[in-house]
Scaffold this motif. Structure first.
Motif, mmCIF file in Angstrom:
data_model
loop_
_atom_site.group_PDB
_atom_site.id
_atom_site.type_symbol
_atom_site.label_atom_id
_atom_site.label_comp_id
_atom_site.label_asym_id
_atom_site.label_seq_id
_atom_site.Cartn_x
_atom_site.Cartn_y
_atom_site.Cartn_z
ATOM 1 N N ALA A 70 -46.246 3.910 -9.989
ATOM 2 C CA ALA A 70 -45.655 3.372 -8.763
ATOM 3 C C ALA A 70 -46.441 2.157 -8.266
ATOM 4 C CB ALA A 70 -45.606 4.460 -7.691
ATOM 5 N N CYS A 71 -47.758 2.254 -8.363
ATOM 6 C CA CYS A 71 -48.604 1.125 -7.928
ATOM 7 C C CYS A 71 -48.347 -0.101 -8.803
ATOM 8 C CB CYS A 71 -50.077 1.518 -8.002
ATOM 9 S SG CYS A 71 -50.590 2.756 -6.787
ATOM 10 N N ILE A 72 -48.288 0.093 -10.110
ATOM 11 C CA ILE A 72 -48.088 -1.033 -11.025
ATOM 12 C C ILE A 72 -46.735 -1.687 -10.778
ATOM 13 C CG2 ILE A 72 -47.784 -1.659 -13.457
ATOM 14 C CD1 ILE A 72 -49.784 0.638 -14.102
ATOM 15 N N THR A 73 -45.683 -0.877 -10.656
ATOM 16 C CA THR A 73 -44.338 -1.413 -10.442
ATOM 17 C C THR A 73 -44.255 -2.190 -9.128
ATOM 18 O OG1 THR A 73 -43.411 0.471 -11.644
ATOM 19 C CG2 THR A 73 -41.903 -0.823 -10.285
ATOM 20 N N GLY A 74 -44.790 -1.590 -8.070
ATOM 21 C CA GLY A 74 -44.740 -2.266 -6.767
ATOM 22 C C GLY A 74 -45.540 -3.549 -6.749
ATOM 23 N N LEU A 75 -46.710 -3.546 -7.383
ATOM 24 C CA LEU A 75 -47.562 -4.733 -7.389
ATOM 25 C C LEU A 75 -46.942 -5.871 -8.200
ATOM 26 C CD1 LEU A 75 -51.086 -3.101 -7.743
ATOM 27 C CD2 LEU A 75 -50.192 -4.320 -5.753
ATOM 28 N N ILE A 76 -46.290 -5.535 -9.311
ATOM 29 C CA ILE A 76 -45.622 -6.570 -10.101
ATOM 30 C C ILE A 76 -44.506 -7.205 -9.283
ATOM 31 C CG2 ILE A 76 -44.131 -6.962 -12.112
ATOM 32 C CD1 ILE A 76 -45.820 -4.945 -13.644
ATOM 33 N N SER A 77 -43.754 -6.390 -8.538
ATOM 34 C CA SER A 77 -42.692 -6.934 -7.679
ATOM 35 C C SER A 77 -43.272 -7.854 -6.613
ATOM 36 C CB SER A 77 -41.912 -5.785 -7.031
ATOM 37 O OG SER A 77 -41.308 -4.971 -8.008
ATOM 38 N N MET A 78 -44.372 -7.436 -5.987
ATOM 39 C CA MET A 78 -45.009 -8.272 -4.970
ATOM 40 C C MET A 78 -45.537 -9.561 -5.564
ATOM 41 S SD MET A 78 -46.966 -6.054 -2.048
ATOM 42 C CE MET A 78 -48.281 -5.503 -3.106
ATOM 43 N N MET A 79 -46.114 -9.487 -6.755
ATOM 44 C CA MET A 79 -46.677 -10.677 -7.382
ATOM 45 C C MET A 79 -45.574 -11.670 -7.730
ATOM 46 S SD MET A 79 -49.161 -10.975 -10.716
ATOM 47 C CE MET A 79 -47.842 -10.625 -11.863
ATOM 48 N N VAL A 80 -44.461 -11.181 -8.276
ATOM 49 C CA VAL A 80 -43.344 -12.067 -8.606
ATOM 50 C C VAL A 80 -42.815 -12.741 -7.341
ATOM 51 C CG1 VAL A 80 -40.962 -12.120 -9.443
ATOM 52 C CG2 VAL A 80 -42.694 -10.810 -10.686
ATOM 53 N N PHE A 81 -42.676 -11.966 -6.267
ATOM 54 C CA PHE A 81 -42.199 -12.538 -5.012
ATOM 55 C C PHE A 81 -43.177 -13.583 -4.489
ATOM 56 C CE2 PHE A 81 -42.050 -12.533 -0.349
ATOM 57 C CZ PHE A 81 -40.726 -12.872 -0.144
#
Length: 429
Positions: A70-81
């Motif tokens: 969950a942390c990895i998925t959320g962080l990748i989304s934040m980084m892309v944004f």
């Protein structure tokens, strides 16, 4: 050794301005942090915490993997944004203001550090997740490492909120102008206080030996200490011909020496010259005048038509001109053995002409902008100057502006205002 050290410092300073520098550095830190925690897990840190602080440790492998995923998925989304927001910022600044602003925005350390924290946490969580093994009777889940990953993720969430705040601030034109102004002010203050600004005497270099540039690029800086050492070693005076910030073409005169030197010495001198394809205000204050001028011109274009931004830009230009009047039009450095190095600088007259030539072209038909520019000239006439000739330059540019304005503005009331402005500056137009 000093030469190598100067080169390394120059390369490092150039690397720091790249948008990928801090993200790459933090990514490496996250990578090594993961292996450090894996080593600590092998030494029994999670087992110790389970015995003493069980509430802090995740002791189920499936739960740990779910949390890390969950942390990895959320962080990748934040980084892309976040990367998308940076690209939007750069695109808007280039379209609405000036493409010359991009190097300064790209080198924003806050954005680079935030993106780096994202990358470091993602890499850390990935390697910790990979290290989790199937359940076994004696296997201890790396609960402490998972806890650290959760803490890092919370820090990333705080960084994301801070990122949204800074990105919304940096896109505002007032903040962009203020950043340019502060960088130029710092650079100008340094140059004004530099002893080289007070040393006027330098021998006539008309008949000196000339050497030519062997490659093209923006002349950004000099390794001055190395250059002084070479001058003392060869007992020569040196005249650097290009002005800092200009694009040096291959084959044009680069420097002059008071006596003929061999090719090896020229190569030593040439290596002290720092070329760059980037243009940063922190290295060359004249770029601030150019960038602010381009913002004003862009604001006055028919497609944007924003005289308010133009007036703000003129206010910042006024402050910078007042500081520039405290700097001489020469720069002569003295070595330990009393040899001299002269570095050509852009003159006050040339700099003001370049700025006003653009502003006259695009602002001469707007009476409010003309009035604002005349107020700038009036203010500058009241400021102290190291060179009385600077006041003549101000009068010349003010008179030229009024001539163009009289030809472009035909309204009688506006022309009367122009006459009053001319009288206040004691100009005959």
């Amino acid at each position: 050794m000093n030469k190598l050290w100067s080169k390394l410092i120059g390369a490092f300073n150039s690397l720091k301005s790249k948008i990928a520098f801090y993200p790459s550095l933090f990514a490496a830190i996250g990578f090594f942090m993961a292996f450090l925690l894996i080593y600590a897990e092998n030494r029994g840190i999670s087992a110790y915490l389970m015995d003493n602080f069980p509430s802090l440790v995740v002791n189920d492998g499936d739960t740990a993997l779910t949390i890390l995923s969950a942390c990895i998925t959320g962080l990748i989304s934040m980084m892309v944004f976040s990367f998308s927001m940076v690209m939007v910022l750069l695109n808007q600044a280039s379209t609405n203001y000036s493409p010359r602003l991009l190097p300064g925005l790209i080198s924003n350390k806050k954005h680079q550090v935030i993106l780096g924290v994202y990358l470091a946490t993602i890499l850390y969580c990935i390697f910790i997740a990979v290290s989790i093994q199937p359940k076994g009777e004696e296997y201890q889940v790396p609960g402490f490492s998972v806890l650290v990953g959760i803490i890092f993720t919370v820090i990333c969430m705080w960084a994301f909120i801070y990122f949204i705040h800074t990105i919304s601030q940096n896109i505002q034109i007032n903040n962009i102008l203020d950043k340019i102004y502060k960088s130029a002010k710092t650079r100008l203050k340094f140059l004004i206080e530099d002893p080289a600004d007070n040393e006027k005497n330098f021998p006539d270099s008309t008949d000196w030996s000339e050497f030519y540039a062997e490659k093209s690029g923006y002349f950004q800086n000099l390794h001055l200490e190395n250059l002084k050492a070479i001058c003392d070693k060869k007992e020569i005076n040196l005249h650097i011909l290009p002005v800092k910030g200009v694009f040096v073409l291959k084959g044009i005169p680069l420097l002059k020496t008071s006596r003929k030197i061999d090719e090896a010495t020229f190569q030593e001198i040439r290596q002290t010259v720092v070329y760059s394809r980037d243009e940063l205000v922190s290295r060359n204050y004249a770029l601030a005048f150019k960038q602010i001028t381009e913002i004003i011109v862009k604001a006055m274009s028919p497609g944007i038509n924003d005289p308010g931004t133009a007036m703000n830009g003129i206010d910042y230009l006024t402050e910078l001109w007042a500081m520039r009047m405290q700097k001489n039009d020469y720069s002569v450095h003295i070595t330990e053995k009393n040899n001299k190095i002269k570095i050509d600088v852009i003159s006050f007259e040339e700099l003001m002409y370049n700025v006003m030539a653009s502003l006259r072209t695009y602002c001469k038909e707007d009476i409010t902008i003309v009035q604002k520019l005349m107020q700038m000239f009036r203010y500058l006439k009241t400021q102290e100057s190291v060179n009385p000739g600077f006041y003549d330059v101000i009068d010349k540019e003010a008179k030229t502006l009024l001539v163009d304005a009289f030809q472009s503005i035909t309204n009688p009331a506006d022309q009367e205002l122009l006459k009053n402005l001319s009288e206040k500056l004691n100009l005959n137009t």
